[in-house]
Scaffold this motif. Structure first.
Motif, PDB file in Angstrom:
ATOM      1  N   PRO A   2      -7.451 -10.451 -48.971  1.00  9.72           N
ATOM      2  CA  PRO A   2      -7.694  -9.263 -48.166  1.00  9.72           C
ATOM      3  C   PRO A   2      -6.769  -9.190 -46.956  1.00  9.72           C
ATOM      4  O   PRO A   2      -6.371 -10.208 -46.399  1.00  9.72           O
ATOM      5  CB  PRO A   2      -9.151  -9.463 -47.715  1.00  9.72           C
ATOM      6  CG  PRO A   2      -9.382 -10.924 -47.803  1.00  9.72           C
ATOM      7  CD  PRO A   2      -8.557 -11.405 -48.944  1.00  9.72           C
ATOM      8  N   GLU A   3      -6.442  -7.970 -46.599  1.00  6.66           N
ATOM      9  CA  GLU A   3      -5.600  -7.782 -45.426  1.00  6.66           C
ATOM     10  C   GLU A   3      -6.385  -8.107 -44.166  1.00  6.66           C
ATOM     11  O   GLU A   3      -7.606  -8.002 -44.134  1.00  6.66           O
ATOM     12  CB  GLU A   3      -5.097  -6.339 -45.385  1.00  6.66           C
ATOM     13  CG  GLU A   3      -4.173  -5.985 -46.547  1.00  6.66           C
ATOM     14  CD  GLU A   3      -3.631  -4.580 -46.402  1.00  6.66           C
ATOM     15  OE1 GLU A   3      -3.220  -4.236 -45.286  1.00  6.66           O
ATOM     16  OE2 GLU A   3      -3.622  -3.842 -47.388  1.00  6.66           O
ATOM     17  N   LEU A   4      -5.657  -8.512 -43.119  1.00  9.13           N
ATOM     18  CA  LEU A   4      -6.290  -8.861 -41.860  1.00  9.13           C
ATOM     19  C   LEU A   4      -6.360  -7.637 -40.960  1.00  9.13           C
ATOM     20  O   LEU A   4      -5.754  -6.600 -41.227  1.00  9.13           O
ATOM     21  CB  LEU A   4      -5.506  -9.985 -41.185  1.00  9.13           C
ATOM     22  CG  LEU A   4      -5.418 -11.295 -41.975  1.00  9.13           C
ATOM     23  CD1 LEU A   4      -4.566 -12.297 -41.216  1.00  9.13           C
ATOM     24  CD2 LEU A   4      -6.793 -11.867 -42.258  1.00  9.13           C
ATOM     25  N   VAL A   5      -7.115  -7.769 -39.888  1.00  7.77           N
ATOM     26  CA  VAL A   5      -7.232  -6.685 -38.922  1.00  7.77           C
ATOM     27  C   VAL A   5      -5.883  -6.418 -38.283  1.00  7.77           C
ATOM     28  O   VAL A   5      -5.211  -7.344 -37.811  1.00  7.77           O
ATOM     29  CB  VAL A   5      -8.282  -7.040 -37.858  1.00  7.77           C
ATOM     30  CG1 VAL A   5      -8.294  -6.013 -36.739  1.00  7.77           C
ATOM     31  CG2 VAL A   5      -9.662  -7.160 -38.501  1.00  7.77           C
ATOM     32  N   ASP A   6      -5.495  -5.163 -38.247  1.00  5.82           N
ATOM     33  CA  ASP A   6      -4.206  -4.752 -37.693  1.00  5.82           C
ATOM     34  C   ASP A   6      -4.255  -4.857 -36.171  1.00  5.82           C
ATOM     35  O   ASP A   6      -5.051  -4.166 -35.521  1.00  5.82           O
ATOM     36  CB  ASP A   6      -3.908  -3.314 -38.115  1.00  5.82           C
ATOM     37  CG  ASP A   6      -2.532  -2.836 -37.707  1.00  5.82           C
ATOM     38  OD1 ASP A   6      -2.168  -3.031 -36.528  1.00  5.82           O
ATOM     39  OD2 ASP A   6      -1.820  -2.260 -38.544  1.00  5.82           O
ATOM     40  N   PRO A   7      -3.406  -5.700 -35.542  1.00  7.54           N
ATOM     41  CA  PRO A   7      -3.489  -5.894 -34.087  1.00  7.54           C
ATOM     42  C   PRO A   7      -3.150  -4.633 -33.293  1.00  7.54           C
ATOM     43  O   PRO A   7      -3.714  -4.413 -32.216  1.00  7.54           O
ATOM     44  CB  PRO A   7      -2.487  -7.019 -33.817  1.00  7.54           C
ATOM     45  CG  PRO A   7      -1.578  -7.038 -34.985  1.00  7.54           C
ATOM     46  CD  PRO A   7      -2.390  -6.580 -36.158  1.00  7.54           C
ATOM     47  N   VAL A  33     -15.625  -6.694 -32.935  1.00 10.55           N
ATOM     48  CA  VAL A  33     -15.119  -6.499 -34.292  1.00 10.55           C
ATOM     49  C   VAL A  33     -15.220  -7.828 -35.022  1.00 10.55           C
ATOM     50  O   VAL A  33     -14.847  -8.874 -34.480  1.00 10.55           O
ATOM     51  CB  VAL A  33     -13.648  -6.023 -34.280  1.00 10.55           C
ATOM     52  CG1 VAL A  33     -13.106  -5.893 -35.696  1.00 10.55           C
ATOM     53  CG2 VAL A  33     -13.513  -4.708 -33.521  1.00 10.55           C
ATOM     54  N   ALA A  34     -15.740  -7.811 -36.231  1.00  9.37           N
ATOM     55  CA  ALA A  34     -15.812  -9.015 -37.055  1.00  9.37           C
ATOM     56  C   ALA A  34     -15.261  -8.692 -38.438  1.00  9.37           C
ATOM     57  O   ALA A  34     -15.327  -7.548 -38.899  1.00  9.37           O
ATOM     58  CB  ALA A  34     -17.244  -9.531 -37.152  1.00  9.37           C
ATOM     59  N   HIS A  35     -14.717  -9.727 -39.091  1.00 13.54           N
ATOM     60  CA  HIS A  35     -14.093  -9.517 -40.400  1.00 13.54           C
ATOM     61  C   HIS A  35     -14.266 -10.767 -41.246  1.00 13.54           C
ATOM     62  O   HIS A  35     -13.986 -11.871 -40.798  1.00 13.54           O
ATOM     63  CB  HIS A  35     -12.609  -9.190 -40.215  1.00 13.54           C
ATOM     64  CG  HIS A  35     -11.891  -8.829 -41.474  1.00 13.54           C
ATOM     65  ND1 HIS A  35     -10.862  -9.572 -41.993  1.00 13.54           N
ATOM     66  CD2 HIS A  35     -12.074  -7.791 -42.334  1.00 13.54           C
ATOM     67  CE1 HIS A  35     -10.420  -9.012 -43.105  1.00 13.54           C
ATOM     68  NE2 HIS A  35     -11.148  -7.927 -43.335  1.00 13.54           N
ATOM     69  N   ARG A  36     -14.770 -10.551 -42.463  1.00 14.98           N
ATOM     70  CA  ARG A  36     -14.930 -11.642 -43.425  1.00 14.98           C
ATOM     71  C   ARG A  36     -15.664 -12.843 -42.833  1.00 14.98           C
ATOM     72  O   ARG A  36     -15.248 -13.989 -42.981  1.00 14.98           O
ATOM     73  CB  ARG A  36     -13.566 -12.070 -43.978  1.00 14.98           C
ATOM     74  CG  ARG A  36     -12.775 -10.979 -44.662  1.00 14.98           C
ATOM     75  CD  ARG A  36     -13.489 -10.447 -45.875  1.00 14.98           C
ATOM     76  NE  ARG A  36     -12.675  -9.458 -46.593  1.00 14.98           N
ATOM     77  CZ  ARG A  36     -13.128  -8.669 -47.556  1.00 14.98           C
ATOM     78  NH1 ARG A  36     -14.405  -8.719 -47.894  1.00 14.98           N
ATOM     79  NH2 ARG A  36     -12.349  -7.796 -48.167  1.00 14.98           N
ATOM     80  N   LEU A 329     -15.152  -5.436 -42.920  1.00  9.05           N
ATOM     81  CA  LEU A 329     -15.133  -5.213 -41.473  1.00  9.05           C
ATOM     82  C   LEU A 329     -16.501  -4.793 -40.972  1.00  9.05           C
ATOM     83  O   LEU A 329     -17.169  -3.962 -41.580  1.00  9.05           O
ATOM     84  CB  LEU A 329     -14.117  -4.117 -41.137  1.00  9.05           C
ATOM     85  CG  LEU A 329     -13.940  -3.804 -39.655  1.00  9.05           C
ATOM     86  CD1 LEU A 329     -12.928  -4.763 -39.039  1.00  9.05           C
ATOM     87  CD2 LEU A 329     -13.476  -2.360 -39.459  1.00  9.05           C
ATOM     88  N   SER A 330     -16.925  -5.365 -39.848  1.00  7.91           N
ATOM     89  CA  SER A 330     -18.098  -4.862 -39.138  1.00  7.91           C
ATOM     90  C   SER A 330     -17.714  -4.577 -37.693  1.00  7.91           C
ATOM     91  O   SER A 330     -16.774  -5.162 -37.152  1.00  7.91           O
ATOM     92  CB  SER A 330     -19.268  -5.842 -39.211  1.00  7.91           C
ATOM     93  OG  SER A 330     -18.956  -7.066 -38.567  1.00  7.91           O
ATOM     94  N   GLY A 362     -10.624   2.044 -39.493  1.00  7.75           N
ATOM     95  CA  GLY A 362      -9.255   1.916 -39.987  1.00  7.75           C
ATOM     96  C   GLY A 362      -8.545   0.635 -39.578  1.00  7.75           C
ATOM     97  O   GLY A 362      -7.334   0.521 -39.759  1.00  7.75           O
ATOM     98  N   LEU A 363      -9.282  -0.336 -39.017  1.00  7.87           N
ATOM     99  CA  LEU A 363      -8.641  -1.560 -38.540  1.00  7.87           C
ATOM    100  C   LEU A 363      -8.077  -2.410 -39.656  1.00  7.87           C
ATOM    101  O   LEU A 363      -7.152  -3.199 -39.438  1.00  7.87           O
ATOM    102  CB  LEU A 363      -9.649  -2.384 -37.732  1.00  7.87           C
ATOM    103  CG  LEU A 363     -10.032  -1.844 -36.349  1.00  7.87           C
ATOM    104  CD1 LEU A 363     -11.138  -2.673 -35.737  1.00  7.87           C
ATOM    105  CD2 LEU A 363      -8.801  -1.834 -35.432  1.00  7.87           C
ATOM    106  N   VAL A 364      -8.643  -2.287 -40.838  1.00  4.32           N
ATOM    107  CA  VAL A 364      -8.123  -3.024 -41.992  1.00  4.32           C
ATOM    108  C   VAL A 364      -7.486  -2.008 -42.929  1.00  4.32           C
ATOM    109  O   VAL A 364      -8.192  -1.147 -43.491  1.00  4.32           O
ATOM    110  CB  VAL A 364      -9.246  -3.787 -42.715  1.00  4.32           C
ATOM    111  CG1 VAL A 364      -8.683  -4.510 -43.943  1.00  4.32           C
ATOM    112  CG2 VAL A 364      -9.878  -4.790 -41.762  1.00  4.32           C
ATOM    113  N   GLY A 365      -6.166  -2.069 -43.060  1.00  2.92           N
ATOM    114  CA  GLY A 365      -5.458  -1.057 -43.838  1.00  2.92           C
ATOM    115  C   GLY A 365      -5.347  -1.417 -45.304  1.00  2.92           C
ATOM    116  O   GLY A 365      -5.524  -2.541 -45.695  1.00  2.92           O
TER     117      GLY A 365
END
Length: 365
Positions: A2-7, A33-36, A329-330, A362-365
């Motif tokens: 999975p793609e990471l959060v776009d800085p 923001v949390a991811h995976r 993403l949450s 849209g943070l994860v593209g």
């Protein structure tokens, strides 16, 4: 992978929220923001700090929903059950046919059933109120948010099936196992000051103005907040809200099939009577079991840039919490600033929440 959060997108989101505190109406805001399964960002702006907790308002419905889903996954509850079979005191006045699913989808027929403070403090008085409630329309015939009535019933259902009061079950079976210690229902009055961000009017022009009673202002009374109405009086930090959403997917505390059932769309409709809250043209809203799901229409202020599976809740007036299972993403954005009316349907207010929601999704593209 999975793609990471776009800085760059993350920086744009945080800057947008910070702007509303530095140059806009919000006295403070907290965003996470949390991811995976892990926290990616957590920031606090204005007159607050990282440990400050906020009254979640409707964002808290997603936490209430998680308690219900846990019971579903453990075989302690079925949505087809009649509420009166679980709570016989509820049956009078033609309510014996109301199902658990109708309560969870805001179609049960008693959206404004009264239960105020201090009756909320006494279980016997709550049960007596359940019996007095009358239907405004046949159960299952109309979608209209049951602002507080549904959650009081949910709390009693949880107690009947687990032997624990809702606040105790939440603390012992969800909050402590997950280590999300800021999440609490029924904060005693003597622990609120310095712990929970006070509600502050963003548009007060004179001391004589009184808040609209339809807004969140009833919870500005420390005694009412302590009484713990489940779907609005929860408090938490933004970080713990974002991590709670991650826990639904990654902690193992919930059965995956129960979460899938909880977030499956049960209906899509315009919330009847949205004019009562000052809304005007309400967007189509898709409901799971006590959460809003984006679906094809992304109603109820959920972002339109996430997947159709995205679910969560927006809260009056500038709050939002959601999980997108497809991107992993949450997100949570909390504030203690409110208009006197409680809801902000101005073009500026609507654009603010939409901007935050869509930037976050849209943070994860």
């Amino acid at each position: 992978m999975p793609e990471l959060v776009d800085p760059q997108r993350l920086d744009a989101l945080l800057s947008r929220i910070r702007q509303e505190v530095d140059h806009g109406p919000l006295p403070s805001a907290q965003v996470a923001v949390a991811h995976r399964g892990r926290l990616v960002a957590s920031e606090t702006y204005g007159d607050a700090d990282a440990d400050t907790r906020y009254v979640l308002q409707s964002v808290g419905r997603s936490v209430v929903a998680g308690v219900v889903w846990k019971l579903l996954g453990e075989g302690l509850l079925d949505v087809s059950e009649r509420v009166a079979a679980i709570i016989p005191e509820f049956a009078p006045n033609g309510k014996e046919g109301v199902t658990v699913e109708q309560v969870l989808t805001h179609t049960a027929g008693f959206p404004f059933a009264p239960l105020g403070h201090p009756k909320t403090l006494d279980r016997a008085q709550r049960l007596a109120a359940f019996g007095r409630w009358r239907l405004d329309y046949p159960p299952g015939s109309r979608f209209q948010f049951h602002l507080t009535s549904a959650a009081w019933l949910i709390a009693e259902i949880v107690e009947r099936r687990t032997g624990l009061a809702f606040a105790d079950y939440l603390r012992e079976k969800v909050v402590r196992p997950l280590g999300l210690s800021s999440i609490e229902l029924g904060v005693p009055v003597d622990r609120q000051r310095g712990s929970v961000a006070p509600m502050l009017a963003t548009d007060r022009t004179s001391e004589e103005q009184e808040p609209d009673p339809w807004g969140p202002w009833y919870l500005s009374d420390p005694r009412v907040l302590a009484a713990g109405e489940p779907s609005h009086a929860l408090v938490a930090t933004a970080a713990d809200v974002a991590l709670y959403f991650q826990a639904l997917e990654h902690s193992g505390l919930w059965q995956p099939n129960a979460v899938a059932e909880g977030t499956r769309i049960r209906l899509t409709d315009h919330p009847y009577g949205e004019r009562i809250y000052g809304g005007g043209g309400a967007r189509r809203t898709s409901m799971g079991l006590f959460v809003t799901v984006a679906g094809p229409d992304a109603g109820s202020n959920l972002p339109s840039t996430g997947s159709p599976a995205l679910f969560g809740s927006a809260g009056a007036a500038y709050q939002l919490g959601f999980m997108d299972p497809e991107s992993g993403l949450s997100f949570a954005c909390l504030s203690n600033g409110y208009p006197l009316a409680g809801y902000d349907h101005s073009p500026r207010g609507t654009a603010l929440l939409a901007d935050i929601a869509n930037l976050a999704a849209g943070l994860v593209g």
